[in-house]
Design an enzyme around this catalytic site. Structure first.
Site: not given
Ligand code: PLP
Length: 386
Positions: A122, A207, A236
Site C-alpha cells: 500500500f 516506504d 503518519k
Molecule cells: C498510510 C500509508 C500510505 C498513505 O498515506 P496517506 O497519508 O494516507 O496518503 C502510504 N504508504 C504506507 C505504507 C501507508 O501505511
C-alpha cells in the site's frame, strides 16, 4: 443525508477527547486506543511537548509559503536527516504525497521509466501511488492505471532474482507491509531488493509511512536490517497528528530536484514543522526507543504466550508496536467485541487484527489490553466451537 462522500466505513462511535492512550466517546465511555489514528499518534493523544510547540508557533506565524527562509523547516529536516542517515528532505502533507515525490525523483534522477513494487503493498491513493499499490481492490474502477508500475510477489527472493532490464528507475518497498496484513519482510528478501537495485542502477525507495518514526523501536524500520536506501518516505507518525509528510533522500539526488521541479503550497509550513520538530526531539532519543523496544518485545511474547494456543489465533507477528494477530476467521467480529470491551484495534487485510498503540503506552495499559484480548478472543473461540 450525510454531506460527506461515503469513502470510509465509519463506526457508530464519536471520540470527543483523548489523553495519552485513553480516549472518550460522546457517551462518556472510555477506551484504550490501540489504533492511535492508524500509527499517527505515536506519542499518544494531545502530548504536552507537541501541543506547546504548536501553540507557540500559532502565536507567531501560521503560513508564509516556501518563497521565504524557514529555520523551523531547516531544523526539522536536520532532525530527519540525522534520524535516517540520509541528507535532504522535501516536506509535503501526507504519505501519498511523499511517495509521489519519491516516484518523480527516481524517474527524473535515473532517466528511466519503470518502478517495481510488490503485491499486497500500500503506497497511497493519488493516481501514481494508487498505481504503485499492488492491490486490485484499490485499482477497481480507475483504470487504465499509470503504465510505469509492475508488481512482484513479496518475500519471494527467486522472483526478484529473475528481474532484469535497463528501464527500471526504482524499487519501492515496505519493510513491514502494513495495510496488506502486517507482513514483515525477511532479511534475505530485503537484502535482495537492495542488491537488485544496485545491479540495475535503480533507486531503493523504502516506504516508511507506517513503519517510521519509532514505530518498530528504531527511528526507521530499515535500520533493523542495515539497508542503505536512496529514498525514504515518512508521514503518519511524523507530526503526532498534524498532517505532514516527508521524502528524505541521499546527497547525490539533491541536484535532481532543482528549483521548479517539484513543490507544495502547504508543504513544510511552520505549524507542521513545529509539530515535527517536537515529535522527533521526543521520539528519536536512545532512551525513548530503548524503552519502546523492551516494552514491545515483552508485549509480543505475552501475546504469543496467551493467544497462540487459541484455535482462533494462527499467529502473532510484527516488530515493535506494529503487531498483527493472524486469525483463522474474519477480523471484523473480534474487533467489534474488543471495542465493546474497551479496546480499539483495527483490521489489516481481512483476517488480521492490527495493534498500533502509542509508543509511550504504559506497562499497566499493555497488561490491561492483554487481558481484554485474552478474554475476548477466548470467548470468540468458544463460540466458534459451538
Ligand atoms: C498510510 C500509508 C500510505 C498513505 O498515506 P496517506 O497519508 O494516507 O496518503 C502510504 N504508504 C504506507 C505504507 C501507508 O501505511
Amino acid at each position: 443525508m450525510s454531506h460527506l462522500f461515503p469513502v470510509y466505513n465509519r463506526l457508530d462511535v464519536e471520540l470527543v477527547s483523548g489523553e495519552g492512550t485513553r480516549v472518550k466517546d460522546a457517551d462518556g465511555k472510555t477506551y484504550l486506543d490501540f489504533i492511535a489514528g492508524i500509527a499517527v499518534c505515536n506519542l499518544g493523544h494531545t502530548p504536552e511537548a507537541v501541543k506547546k510547540a504548536v501553540k507557540d508557533q500559532l502565536d507567531k506565524l501560521w503560513h508564509v509559503s516556501n518563497l521565504f527562509q524557514l529555520s523551523v523547516q531547516e531544523q526539522a529536516a536536520g532532525l530527519l536527516a540525522k534520524a535516517s542517515g540520509l541528507d535532504a528532505v522535501f516536506f509535503c502533507n501526507s504519505g501519498a504525497e511523499a511517495n509521489e515525490a519519491a516516484i518523480k525523483l527516481a524517474k527524473k534522477h535515473t532517466g528511466k521509466t519503470k518502478i517495481l513494487t510488490f503485491k499486497q503493498s500500500f503506497h497511497g491513493r493519488t493516481f501514481a501511488t494508487m498505481s504503485a499499490t499492488g492491490q486490485e481492490k484499490i485499482h477497481s474502477g480507475f483504470g487504465p492505471l499509470l503504465p510505469a508500475f509492475e508488481y512482484l510477489p513479496y518475500n519471494d527472493v527467486e522472483a526478484l532474482r529473475d528481474v532484469g532490464g535497463d528501464d527500471i528507475a526504482g524499487i519501492m518497498v515496505e519493510v513491514i507491509q502494513g495495510e496488506g496484513g502486517v507482513h514483515p519482510g525477511t532479511e534475505k528478501f530485503l537484502k535482495e531488493v537492495e542488491n537488485k537495485c544496485r545491479e540495475l542502477g535503480a533507486l531503493l525507495i523504502i516506504d516508511e509511512v507506517q513503519t517510521g518514526i519509532g514505530r518498530t523501536g528504531t527511528p526507521f524500520a530499515f535500520q533493523h536490517y542495515r539497508l542503505q536506501p536512496d529514498i525514504v518516505t515518512a508521514a503518519k507518525g511524523l507530526g503526532s497528528g498534524f498532517p505532514v509528510g516527508a521524502m528524505i533522500g541521499r546527497e547525490e539526488l539533491v541536484s535532481t530536484f532543482s528549483p521548479g521541479t517539484h513543490g507544495s503550497t502547504f508543504g513544510g509550513n511552520p505549524l507542521a514543522m513545529a509539530a515535527v520538530k517536537a515529535t522527533l526531539e521526543t521520539i528519536i532519543e536512545e532512551s525513548f526507543l530503548k524503552e519502546v523496544k523492551e516494552k514491545s518485545e515483552a508485549f509480543i511474547q505475552s501475546l504469543k504466550h496467551k493467544l497462540e494456543s487459541l484455535a482462533l489465533v494462527k499467529e502473532v507477528r510484527g516488530e515493535g508496536f506494529m503487531i498483527g494477530i493472524q486469525l483463522a476467521e474474519e477480523a471484523k467480529g473480534p474487533i467489534g467485541r474488543l471495542r465493546e470491551n474497551g479496546l480499539l484495534t483495527l483490521p489489516a487485510g481481512p483476517d488480521v487484527i492490527r495493534l498500533l498503540p502509542p509508543l509511550n503506552v504504559t506497562e499497566e495499559e499493555l497488561q490491561e489490553a492483554l487481558a481484554i484480548l485474552e478474554h475476548c478472543l477466548s470467548q470468540q473461540t468458544a463460540e466458534a466451537a459451538r
